[in-house]
Design a protein around this motif. Structure first.
Motif, PDB file in Angstrom:
ATOM      1  N   GLU A  82      -3.479  -5.931  -4.854  1.00  0.00           N
ATOM      2  CA  GLU A  82      -2.326  -5.567  -5.672  1.00  0.00           C
ATOM      3  C   GLU A  82      -2.045  -6.647  -6.717  1.00  0.00           C
ATOM      4  O   GLU A  82      -1.678  -6.339  -7.857  1.00  0.00           O
ATOM      5  CB  GLU A  82      -1.111  -5.324  -4.780  1.00  0.00           C
ATOM      6  CG  GLU A  82      -1.259  -4.080  -3.906  1.00  0.00           C
ATOM      7  CD  GLU A  82      -0.034  -3.788  -3.056  1.00  0.00           C
ATOM      8  OE1 GLU A  82       1.001  -4.461  -3.256  1.00  0.00           O
ATOM      9  OE2 GLU A  82      -0.101  -2.878  -2.204  1.00  0.00           O
TER      10      GLU A  82
ATOM     11  N   ILE B 283      -6.271  -0.967   7.224  1.00  0.00           N
ATOM     12  CA  ILE B 283      -5.879  -1.787   6.074  1.00  0.00           C
ATOM     13  C   ILE B 283      -5.638  -3.235   6.507  1.00  0.00           C
ATOM     14  O   ILE B 283      -4.930  -3.496   7.490  1.00  0.00           O
ATOM     15  CB  ILE B 283      -4.606  -1.223   5.421  1.00  0.00           C
ATOM     16  CG1 ILE B 283      -4.858   0.170   4.847  1.00  0.00           C
ATOM     17  CG2 ILE B 283      -4.098  -2.169   4.323  1.00  0.00           C
ATOM     18  CD1 ILE B 283      -5.842   0.216   3.711  1.00  0.00           C
TER      19      ILE B 283
ATOM     20  N   ALA C  43       0.794  -1.230   0.000  1.00  0.00           N
ATOM     21  CA  ALA C  43       0.000   0.000   0.000  1.00  0.00           C
ATOM     22  C   ALA C  43       0.828   1.282   0.000  1.00  0.00           C
ATOM     23  O   ALA C  43       0.602   2.171   0.822  1.00  0.00           O
ATOM     24  CB  ALA C  43      -0.941  -0.010   1.208  1.00  0.00           C
TER      25      ALA C  43
ATOM     26  N   GLN D 166      -5.093  -6.336   1.005  1.00  0.00           N
ATOM     27  CA  GLN D 166      -4.276  -5.420   0.216  1.00  0.00           C
ATOM     28  C   GLN D 166      -3.386  -6.182  -0.758  1.00  0.00           C
ATOM     29  O   GLN D 166      -3.268  -5.805  -1.934  1.00  0.00           O
ATOM     30  CB  GLN D 166      -3.414  -4.556   1.137  1.00  0.00           C
ATOM     31  CG  GLN D 166      -2.492  -3.589   0.438  1.00  0.00           C
ATOM     32  CD  GLN D 166      -3.224  -2.472  -0.284  1.00  0.00           C
ATOM     33  OE1 GLN D 166      -4.290  -2.047   0.158  1.00  0.00           O
ATOM     34  NE2 GLN D 166      -2.670  -2.003  -1.377  1.00  0.00           N
TER      35      GLN D 166
ATOM     36  N   SER E 137      -8.491  -2.084   1.609  1.00  0.00           N
ATOM     37  CA  SER E 137      -7.405  -2.074   0.616  1.00  0.00           C
ATOM     38  C   SER E 137      -7.465  -0.775  -0.161  1.00  0.00           C
ATOM     39  O   SER E 137      -8.527  -0.153  -0.282  1.00  0.00           O
ATOM     40  CB  SER E 137      -7.498  -3.277  -0.330  1.00  0.00           C
ATOM     41  OG  SER E 137      -8.668  -3.200  -1.124  1.00  0.00           O
ATOM     42  N   TRP E 138      -6.296  -0.394  -0.693  1.00  0.00           N
ATOM     43  CA  TRP E 138      -6.196   0.890  -1.405  1.00  0.00           C
ATOM     44  C   TRP E 138      -5.161   0.749  -2.517  1.00  0.00           C
ATOM     45  O   TRP E 138      -3.990   0.524  -2.272  1.00  0.00           O
ATOM     46  CB  TRP E 138      -5.767   1.963  -0.409  1.00  0.00           C
ATOM     47  CG  TRP E 138      -5.654   3.363  -0.929  1.00  0.00           C
ATOM     48  CD1 TRP E 138      -4.895   3.806  -1.978  1.00  0.00           C
ATOM     49  CD2 TRP E 138      -6.297   4.530  -0.401  1.00  0.00           C
ATOM     50  NE1 TRP E 138      -5.024   5.160  -2.130  1.00  0.00           N
ATOM     51  CE2 TRP E 138      -5.884   5.640  -1.168  1.00  0.00           C
ATOM     52  CE3 TRP E 138      -7.158   4.746   0.668  1.00  0.00           C
ATOM     53  CZ2 TRP E 138      -6.319   6.930  -0.907  1.00  0.00           C
ATOM     54  CZ3 TRP E 138      -7.596   6.040   0.921  1.00  0.00           C
ATOM     55  CH2 TRP E 138      -7.187   7.108   0.143  1.00  0.00           C
TER      56      TRP E 138
END
Length: 844
Positions: free
Chosen positions: A327, A318, A277, A323, A518-519
């Motif tokens: 990704e 998170i 992240a 995450q 998640s980001w």
């Protein structure tokens, strides 16, 4: 010689003898007195105060923790996170004492025995510096002075500070302070970072040989750098192991065993971009800085906390597993999409391609943006320094005009000299002020203007040559761990190449809490630092906005998803409602065709018919009800245009805002603001900031459940996703933006895909729609979440249905044929239709 000795020992009555003895005593006591006075004088000089001794200045890294306590990353100027003495393995302390200060527990900061030995043998049998003195040097006196006199004074100061440190701290605390302070190089500040960077483990997990290597580096970390001088470092480790054996901390057998082992490095890099992240951590840092600048969160002395130096502990929502899967799904999908995109644009150039549509970005603007990108490059700026730095500095001093690094001022002034009237047009179009225009003209009247024109011409020639000469370089690329590849291309092509890399933003939020799990802010943080997910990064959302229009109509008017509307051109005319239009507005469906048939509301959403959305907007009588509803769902009302075209998605919003709004649907009509920062603590665990949830009822539960049924019906292809799943795709003009919003009872996921420039897009709907660009990534992500056993995804969890009669008919057979027997709801819980519901835009 014998005669002199006899005279000295036996000739007591000789006056010379008495004089010599007297002077010897005077020198001895005088020297001692002078030393004492010097010692006392230094004690009152600029030595650290009691407060500084108790709180020595050390730059500490702030740590970012995930939901489960795992460290996501750090913010620092020095990668230093302190450890307590209890976290140090016993053999590490033994290695330190055996090598650096064998009588450590016997002295009070100064080892007089070691000092005498060092003087007698000139340091050949070991130095006199104790661990405490070395700590004093690290904390306060710094690098050893070069001159002998200054070094002696420095040494005396270290003695004094060492004694004071011994009074303030326990022996164990001094050892921890020393190991925390030492710079083990390679971005390893302190023992924790050293253990992580050289052996990929925490200090308490270090083995004896590993501890010996790190202790060996204390002599001179640069000289015994294991990454550069492996054999030299291994020999130094052997010295440490030998000292441990001599001190009785190690048996002979173990010494022989350990000395033959390789260093066993498991080196890892720790920079701001490493780890999970990175885009999130960048946005988080700016958010924390803003929070900590508020008056209520300042330190007691009125200064703000520094996330790069104050060792803060930052706790976030998170989930590292979520995450990681996000990704992985992003990289897999975007790599495939990028390959298709390059093939799609083979032998064509987005900067001069003519789309032939009313909404295409003019070629002149595209070329201007390309020039701007070129001038932002390091290559251009280096050339600019050569040709323009001096002349622009002189002109700036003379005319008070500030010259930008993109040379817009120079370009405008040169253009004015060729085509008079350019500056006047800039003022007329409010692009520059009159005062700035006067400065431009002042430059043109300067005697140095001809020199500026000459230098500008030279710069343009140099740029043209430099940017069109093939050069060896490294560029971004998928399909390898480094996400880069070496190639040969012109710098101009390199700029275009990187601008043609499609970008993305994807976020997942737990609807019941608003916690961001998640980001994803882009395809690779090392190459592209611009975040595409946060609330300040907005793109047009297309049909993903239509559910807000439908929700408004159902909530306020109580209409059924089964209500029918004609798929025919619909016009909102001047004077209709409170739209305040100046001319009639009749948007088309995306394909320009109409079925001229009745369609249910739910089919209108599934097929993304603009005619149905416009009909609903006309019936609402104003954009205000939709703007108000969207505001209740977390979208800032002021950024939603006051025009009916919002019903087609002519609104610029961020991934963060869209995901937050869609959590309303998955949470019984209650909006939860996306939350990612739980709390901030100082290095001692004291609370500085505590996040507070924001929630509000946005949609009546009955109307919200009707919307959930419609979103599930409209979701289309769902891959291998199990359980309830709804969603909506979105596509904008020229296929510049592809969206998909996915809704499940467990998680809401929003995804945008597109180019940083709007003309970086697919040229046809088949490839440019959100169903192709964004939806597969969301589906792949949710599938991987459901398959990940550690997450324990609840496949039996369902959307909340309000008890009793909803007051909104969901069974279309019953609604359309009220006299027929009741049957089960016709809604397909999982969607079940692979129908293109794109695109979402229409002529406005």
């Amino acid at each position: 010689m014998r005669k002199l000795i006899d005279q000295w020992l036996n000739d007591h009555d000789n006056p010379r003898h008495k004089t010599m003895v007297t002077w010897m005593w005077r020198l001895l006591f005088g020297g001692l007195a002078a030393f004492a006075l010097l010692f006392i004088g230094l004690s009152f000089s600029n030595l650290p105060s009691v407060a500084e001794l108790e709180n020595p200045k050390t730059n500490l890294a702030s740590q970012v923790f995930a939901e489960n306590g795992e460290i996501l990353g750090k913010y620092y100027t020095e990668n230093r996170v302190p450890v307590e003495y209890e976290e140090l393995p016993e053999h590490l302390v033994q290695a330190l004492i055996a090598t650096e200060d064998i009588r450590y527990y016997e002295h009070s900061g100064i080892d007089f025995y070691g000092l005498a030995r060092a003087i007698a043998f000139m340091g050949s049998r070991g130095g006199a510096s104790t661990i405490t003195q070395q700590l004093a040097k690290l904390l306060f006196t710094g690098v050893a002075a070069r001159s002998l006199s200054e070094r002696l004074l420095q040494k005396l100061k270290e003695w004094i500070i060492a004694v004071r440190l011994e009074r303030k701290y326990t022996k164990e605390e001094i050892i921890a302070l020393y190991l925390n302070r030492y710079d083990f190089i390679n971005n390893a500040k302190g023992i924790r970072a050293a253990a992580e960077i050289y052996f990929s483990k925490s200090p308490d997990k270090l083995s004896i040989p590993e501890s010996a290597m790190l202790v060996g580096m204390l002599k001179n970390a640069s000289l015994f750098n294991p990454r550069r001088f492996e054999e030299r470092t291994r020999q130094r480790r052997e010295v440490v192991l030998s000292q441990m054996e001599k001190a009785g901390f190690l048996s002979r057998e173990k010494y022989e065993e350990y000395r033959q082992l390789p260093l066993g490095l498991k080196a890892s890099s720790q920079t701001h971009i490493d780890g999970l992240a990175p885009y999130f951590r960048m946005v988080l840092a700016e958010n924390i800085k803003e929070i900590l600048s508020r008056p209520e969160y300042l330190k007691s002395d009125g200064t703000a906390y520094d996330i790069y130096r104050d060792g803060l502990n930052i706790y976030t929502t998170i989930n590292p597993t979520v995450q990681r899967l996000a990704e992985e799904a992003m990289e897999k999908h975007m790599a495939k999409l990028q390959g298709t995109f390059f093939k799609h644009w083979s032998n064509k150039d987005p900067w001069d391609y003519k789309y032939g549509t009313e909404t295409e970005v003019p070629i002149e603007r595209r070329q201007a943006n390309l020039t701007k990108d070129l001038r932002a490059s390091d290559r251009y700026q280096n050339l600019r320094k050569i040709y323009l730095d001096e002349i622009t500095r002189l002109l700036s001093d003379e005319t008070d005009l500030s010259f930008s690094s993109d040379d817009r001022e120079v370009e405008r002034i040169i253009e004015e000299s060729k085509n008079p009237g350019v500056i006047k047009d800039l003022v007329s179009n409010d692009m520059i002020s009159s005062s700035l225009a006067n400065k431009y003209r002042r430059v043109m009247r300067s005697k140095k203007f001809d020199q500026l024109k000459a230098q500008w011409a030279k710069l343009q020639a140099a740029v043209d040559k430099e940017f069109n000469t093939p050069t060896e370089m490294r560029v971004f690329a998928y399909y390898n761990d480094e996400m880069s590849t070496d190639t040969t291309m012109t710098p101009l092509d390199s700029v275009k190449y990187h601008k043609m890399i499609l970008q993305t933003g994807m976020m997942s939020v737990e609807p019941q809490t608003g916690y961001v799990r998640s980001w994803i802010g882009g395809v690779n943080f090392q190459w592209f630092q611009y975040d595409h997910a946060n609330k300040h990064t907005r793109r047009q959302v297309g049909s993903t906005f239509k559910p807000f229009v439908y929700a408004t109509a159902i909530d306020l008017q109580g209409i059924s998803p089964c209500q029918q509307y004609m798929d025919v051109p619909v016009t909102i005319k001047p004077g209709d409602g409170r739209f305040y239009l100046q001319k009639p507005w009749t948007p088309k469906n995306s394909d320009g065709k109409y079925t001229n048939e009745l369609l249910t509301l739910k089919d209108g959403l599934r097929l993304s018919k603009n005619t149905i959305s416009v009909t609903l907007m006309r019936e609402l009588g104003s954009p205000e009800p939709v703007r108000d509803k969207a505001a209740l769902m977390g979208v800032p009302k002021e950024i939603i245009p006051q025009t009916p075209s919002i019903c087609l998605g002519a609104v610029d919003l961020s991934v963060q805002e869209m995901v937050g709004a869609y959590t309303t649907f998955a949470n019984n009509g209650i909006y939860n603001e996306p939350t990612y920062l739980l709390r901030i603590e100082d290095r001692f665990g004291r609370l500085i900031y505590q996040g507070a949830p924001t929630e509000k009822q946005a949609i009546r539960p009955e109307a919200n459940f009707a919307m959930l049924e419609m979103l599930q019906y409209a979701s289309g292809f769902r891959g291998k996703i199990k359980g309830q799943f709804g969603g909506k795709t979105g596509t904008t003009n020229e296929h510049a933006d592809g969206w998909f919003m996915g809704v499940t009872p467990n998680l809401v996921v929003g995804c945008w895909v597109g180019g940083d420039d709007r003309w970086i897009s697919f040229r046809n709907l088949a490839l440019g729609q959100g169903a192709y660009m964004a939806k597969p990534m969301v589906i792949s992500f949710i599938e991987s979440l459901q398959q990940e056993e550690s997450l324990r995804w609840d496949l039996n969890k369902t959307f909340y249905r309000p008890p009793g009669n909803l007051g909104i008919e969901l069974n279309c057979d019953t609604y359309l044929n009220p006299n027929t027997p009741l049957e089960d709801s016709e809604f397909d819980e999982g969607g079940g239709f692979d129908i293109n519901n794109e695109p979402d835009f229409g002529d406005e």
